[in-house]
Design a protein around this motif. Structure first.
Motif, PDB file in Angstrom:
ATOM      1  N   ALA A 147       0.841  -1.199   0.000  1.00  0.00           N
ATOM      2  CA  ALA A 147       0.000   0.000   0.000  1.00  0.00           C
ATOM      3  C   ALA A 147       0.872   1.244   0.000  1.00  0.00           C
ATOM      4  O   ALA A 147       2.011   1.221   0.470  1.00  0.00           O
ATOM      5  CB  ALA A 147      -0.921   0.002   1.218  1.00  0.00           C
ATOM      6  N   ILE A 148       0.311   2.332  -0.525  1.00  0.00           N
ATOM      7  CA  ILE A 148       1.019   3.608  -0.603  1.00  0.00           C
ATOM      8  C   ILE A 148       0.264   4.688   0.162  1.00  0.00           C
ATOM      9  O   ILE A 148      -0.952   4.794   0.040  1.00  0.00           O
ATOM     10  CB  ILE A 148       1.221   4.051  -2.083  1.00  0.00           C
ATOM     11  N   ASP A 149       0.995   5.425   0.976  1.00  0.00           N
ATOM     12  CA  ASP A 149       0.502   6.660   1.578  1.00  0.00           C
ATOM     13  C   ASP A 149       1.118   7.767   0.736  1.00  0.00           C
ATOM     14  O   ASP A 149       2.307   8.079   0.875  1.00  0.00           O
ATOM     15  CB  ASP A 149       0.951   6.742   3.041  1.00  0.00           C
ATOM     16  N   ALA A 150       0.329   8.337  -0.171  1.00  0.00           N
ATOM     17  CA  ALA A 150       0.852   9.317  -1.119  1.00  0.00           C
ATOM     18  C   ALA A 150       1.053  10.696  -0.497  1.00  0.00           C
ATOM     19  O   ALA A 150       1.671  11.556  -1.113  1.00  0.00           O
ATOM     20  CB  ALA A 150      -0.060   9.416  -2.339  1.00  0.00           C
ATOM     21  N   LYS A 151       0.554  10.921   0.702  1.00  0.00           N
ATOM     22  CA  LYS A 151       0.826  12.186   1.390  1.00  0.00           C
ATOM     23  C   LYS A 151       2.257  12.188   1.922  1.00  0.00           C
ATOM     24  O   LYS A 151       2.986  13.159   1.779  1.00  0.00           O
ATOM     25  CB  LYS A 151      -0.156  12.397   2.544  1.00  0.00           C
ATOM     26  N   ASN A 152       2.640  11.091   2.551  1.00  0.00           N
ATOM     27  CA  ASN A 152       3.972  10.988   3.155  1.00  0.00           C
ATOM     28  C   ASN A 152       4.956  10.192   2.301  1.00  0.00           C
ATOM     29  O   ASN A 152       6.086   9.989   2.712  1.00  0.00           O
ATOM     30  CB  ASN A 152       3.855  10.339   4.540  1.00  0.00           C
TER      31      ASN A 152
END
Length: 193
Positions: A147-152
């Motif tokens: 999964a990707i946290d595109a904010k961080n």
């Protein structure tokens, strides 16, 4: 697909038997939730598998954002806040999720990695998806998710496994107290890449 994970640190003298009982009682409530691939009731117990403190947490893989939204607005999260307070919910967009050949998930492994500022994102994502697929192919793997946290700009590697930590796994190890798996079997199989 969306991953969601939140944790509650427990006092050093907290009776862990209460957490085990809570997971046992509440687990069945989640066994038929629509649009939920799985919910894992997780425990990190101080002094076991590298944990320096005890924590109780939940890990979800939702089919889509509306399902996660419904979880929040329907009052399902209120049960958590009433008992433990409001925790930060770490969310991510699943780049890939695969079902392995394992059947009974006993442990979850979570490994977070920051993406370097100058990294080629397309190549990074492709390599992580391939890596996650290979994790799902390993003996005892029940599921593997990237999964990707595109904010961080953080990647989260998740593996549900039959196997107890042996020092080979990276990241944090959690004991799975209960795994509700309404749609887990509908994930693509590891070999279907």
């Amino acid at each position: 697909m969306i991953t969601a994970h939140y944790a509650h640190r427990l006092p050093a003298d907290y009776d862990i038997a209460l957490i085990r009982e809570r997971a046992k009682k509440r687990g069945a409530i989640w066994d038929a939730v629509p649009d939920l691939f799985f919910k894992a009731f997780l425990l990190r117990e101080r002094g076991r598998f590298g944990a320096i403190a005890s924590s109780y947490s939940s890990l979800y893989l939702w089919r889509h954002d509306e399902a996660f939204r419904d979880f929040l607005v329907s009052g399902r999260y209120k049960v958590v806040t009433d008992g433990f307070g409001r925790a930060e919910i770490q969310t991510g967009f699943a780049l890939d999720a695969r079902k392995g050949s394992g059947q009974v998930a006993r442990f979850a492994y979570k490994d977070e990695r920051r993406i370097a500022l100058d990294a080629d994102l397309t190549a990074t994502f492709a390599a992580e998806i391939e890596r996650s697929g290979k994790e799902a192919e390993k003996a005892g793997a029940v599921a593997a998710i990237i999964a990707i946290d595109a904010k961080n700009w953080t990647l989260t590697r998740l593996v549900l496994s039959e196997h107890e930590p042996d020092g080979e796994q990276r990241g944090e190890a959690y004991e799975i107290l209960h795994l509700a798996r309404p749609l887990l079997e509908t994930l693509p199989r590891a070999a279907d890449q």
